[in-house]
Design an enzyme around this catalytic site. Structure first.
Site, short mmCIF file in Angstrom:
data_model
loop_
_atom_site.label_atom_id
_atom_site.label_comp_id
_atom_site.label_asym_id
_atom_site.label_seq_id
_atom_site.Cartn_x
_atom_site.Cartn_y
_atom_site.Cartn_z
N SER A 50 -47.03 14.40 -3.66
CA SER A 50 -47.79 14.85 -2.39
C SER A 50 -49.05 15.21 -2.96
O SER A 50 -49.71 15.61 -3.69
CB SER A 50 -47.13 15.69 -1.63
OG SER A 50 -47.16 16.90 -2.49
N ASP A 82 -47.22 10.13 -2.05
CA ASP A 82 -46.43 10.57 -0.94
C ASP A 82 -47.00 10.77 0.19
O ASP A 82 -47.98 11.66 0.04
CB ASP A 82 -45.29 11.57 -1.51
CG ASP A 82 -44.11 11.64 -0.57
OD1 ASP A 82 -43.63 10.77 0.40
OD2 ASP A 82 -43.47 12.67 -0.52
N ASP A 104 -49.61 7.60 5.84
CA ASP A 104 -48.71 8.21 6.86
C ASP A 104 -49.39 8.41 8.19
O ASP A 104 -50.27 9.57 8.43
CB ASP A 104 -48.04 9.43 6.57
CG ASP A 104 -47.01 10.24 7.47
OD1 ASP A 104 -46.80 9.59 8.38
OD2 ASP A 104 -46.35 11.21 7.16
N ASN A 254 -36.15 8.76 -0.36
CA ASN A 254 -37.09 9.90 -1.01
C ASN A 254 -36.18 11.24 -1.19
O ASN A 254 -35.58 11.58 -0.20
CB ASN A 254 -38.09 10.37 -0.05
CG ASN A 254 -39.29 9.03 -0.07
OD1 ASN A 254 -39.06 8.20 -0.64
ND2 ASN A 254 -40.41 9.49 0.42
N ASP A 256 -36.70 15.44 -2.75
CA ASP A 256 -37.61 16.40 -3.37
C ASP A 256 -36.83 17.66 -3.15
O ASP A 256 -36.66 18.27 -4.23
CB ASP A 256 -38.86 16.56 -2.25
CG ASP A 256 -39.76 17.44 -3.16
OD1 ASP A 256 -39.62 18.03 -4.11
OD2 ASP A 256 -40.87 17.74 -2.51
O1 G3H Z 1 -42.06 15.01 2.21
C1 G3H Z 1 -42.57 16.17 1.67
C2 G3H Z 1 -42.22 16.47 0.36
O2 G3H Z 1 -41.20 17.18 0.05
C3 G3H Z 1 -43.31 17.02 -0.52
O3 G3H Z 1 -43.76 18.20 -0.35
O4 G3H Z 1 -45.92 18.62 0.56
O5 G3H Z 1 -44.69 20.58 -0.23
O6 G3H Z 1 -45.39 18.99 -1.79
P1 G3H Z 1 -45.06 19.24 -0.48
P1 13P Z 2 -36.36 16.23 1.36
O1 13P Z 2 -36.93 17.21 1.77
O2 13P Z 2 -35.09 15.66 1.97
O3 13P Z 2 -35.99 16.13 0.04
O4 13P Z 2 -37.19 14.76 1.40
C1 13P Z 2 -38.40 14.51 0.59
C2 13P Z 2 -39.34 13.40 1.06
O5 13P Z 2 -39.11 12.66 2.05
C3 13P Z 2 -40.37 13.27 0.45
O6 13P Z 2 -41.23 12.46 1.07
ZN ZN Z 3 -41.43 12.33 3.12
#
Ligand code: G3H
Ligand code: 13P
Ligand code: ZN
Length: 321
Positions: A50, A82, A104, A254, A256
């Site tokens: 991300s 991402d 996005d 996906n 995370d």
């Molecule tokens: O969809 C989001 C992912 O979980 C990334 O999260 O922006 O906190 O790194 P983040």
């Molecule tokens: P989760 O928060 O469900 O793991 O999804 C992660 C995601 O979609 C990252 O783009």
């Molecule tokens: Zn996502």
């Protein structure tokens, strides 16, 4: 082994009725945990960052780590942005060596989303990079954007969007949600398979992506809380539903949150059980092991991507290429 795009991965996944795991990376431990699991299963994988991860670790560090993982493992690995928020961020990642980007535009109007996605696709394709776009809105948190309600993807709009933008894959909203607090504890999550089916029928052979697909493992949440954490109970996406989706047009899933929870649970446990421990290799090593265990289970139970990497010639685990 150079990094690959998602093109061939998705073609094979679509035809084989499985999906490729897209796991978020932030540091050495997350990358090593994912790669150790994928090596054991000879699974192709998408390592995705991300903008928050890039800000945290630094783009050059992440790229160097991913290239090292690719060289060491010999696996089919795509490096993916991402939730790319704008053209400039996507361009920066493409120019730096990412093999895939997501633009996005899901929070923009349909027309604006098309315009922005088209701009990214034109640039990315001129550099041999694949593009994921998004249509529909997931509930939950995406970086700094918080959405209270789903806006399910409209299949006819999906067809028009893909036709106009020429994107390589499309993230759709059919009931998944980002983060650890997807649904309250007694909620019965449901994926709208009728929407997925209709999109698959109208866009045959086209790769679909699911975001927000963590299961929010209750064991990890329990361990976190037993060892001093304060994470509310929540329900994630049932594994069987994801496996069904991955046997259909869904080629990328996906995850995370489940990796974050496993890392945190294992680190908390080390600190709780061994308060004298202060060697970061001990607690970060267990965090890496937690990620590995999660990814092994996702490959087996969610993705079905075992032996999807083209690099290994035999079915054994000997590391031969
Ligand atoms: O969809 C989001 C992912 O979980 C990334 O999260 O922006 O906190 O790194 P983040
Ligand atoms: P989760 O928060 O469900 O793991 O999804 C992660 C995601 O979609 C990252 O783009
Ligand atoms: Zn996502």
């Amino acid at each position: 082994m150079p990094l690959v795009t998602t093109k061939e991965m998705f073609k094979k996944a679509y035809e084989g009725g499985y999906a490729i795991g897209a796991f978020n990376i932030n540091n050495l431990e997350s990358i090593k945990g994912i790669i150790e699991a994928c090596k054991e299963k000879n699974s192709a994988v998408i390592l995705q960052c991300s903008t928050g991860a890039i800000k945290y670790a630094g783009m050059d560090y992440l790229i160097a780590l991913v290239n090292a993982a690719s060289k060491e493992s010999g696996l089919d690995i795509a490096l993916h942005l991402d939730h790319g928020p704008d053209f400039e961020t996507c361009k920066k990642c493409i120019d730096a060596g990412f093999t895939s980007v997501m633009i996005d535009g899901s929070h923009h109007s349909f027309e604006e989303n098309i315009k922005l996605t088209k701009q990214v696709v034109e640039y990315a394709h001129s550099k041999g990079v694949t593009v994921e776009a998004e249509l529909g809105v997931l509930a939950g948190v995406e970086d700094d954007v918080v959405a209270d309600d789903h806006i399910y993807t409209n299949p006819d709009e999906a067809v028009e969007f893909v036709k106009q933008t020429n994107c390589d894959s499309l993230a759709i909203a059919i009931g998944t949600s980002h983060g650890a607090f997807k649904f309250p504890p007694n909620f019965k999550p449901e994926l709208k398979f009728e929407i997925l089916e209709e999109i698959q029928k109208k866009l045959p052979g086209f790769p679909i992506v699911l975001h927000g697909a963590s299961a929010v493992d209750p064991e990890s949440v329990k361990t976190c809380n037993e060892y001093g954490g304060k994470i509310n109970d929540a329900v994630g996406i049932p594994v069987e539903m994801l496996r069904k989706a991955s046997s259909m047009a869904v080629c990328k899933i996906n995850m995370d949150t489940d990796l974050r929870l496993a890392m945190t649970a294992n680190i908390r446990k080390v600190f709780g059980d061994t308060p004298s421990e202060f060697d970061p290799r001990k607690y970060l090593g267990t965090a890496k092991d937690g990620v590995k265990a999660v990814v092994l289970s996702k490959i087996e139970n969610v993705l079905g991507s075992e032996n999807s990497s083209s690099s290994k010639k035999c079915g054994c685990n000997c590391g031969c290429k």
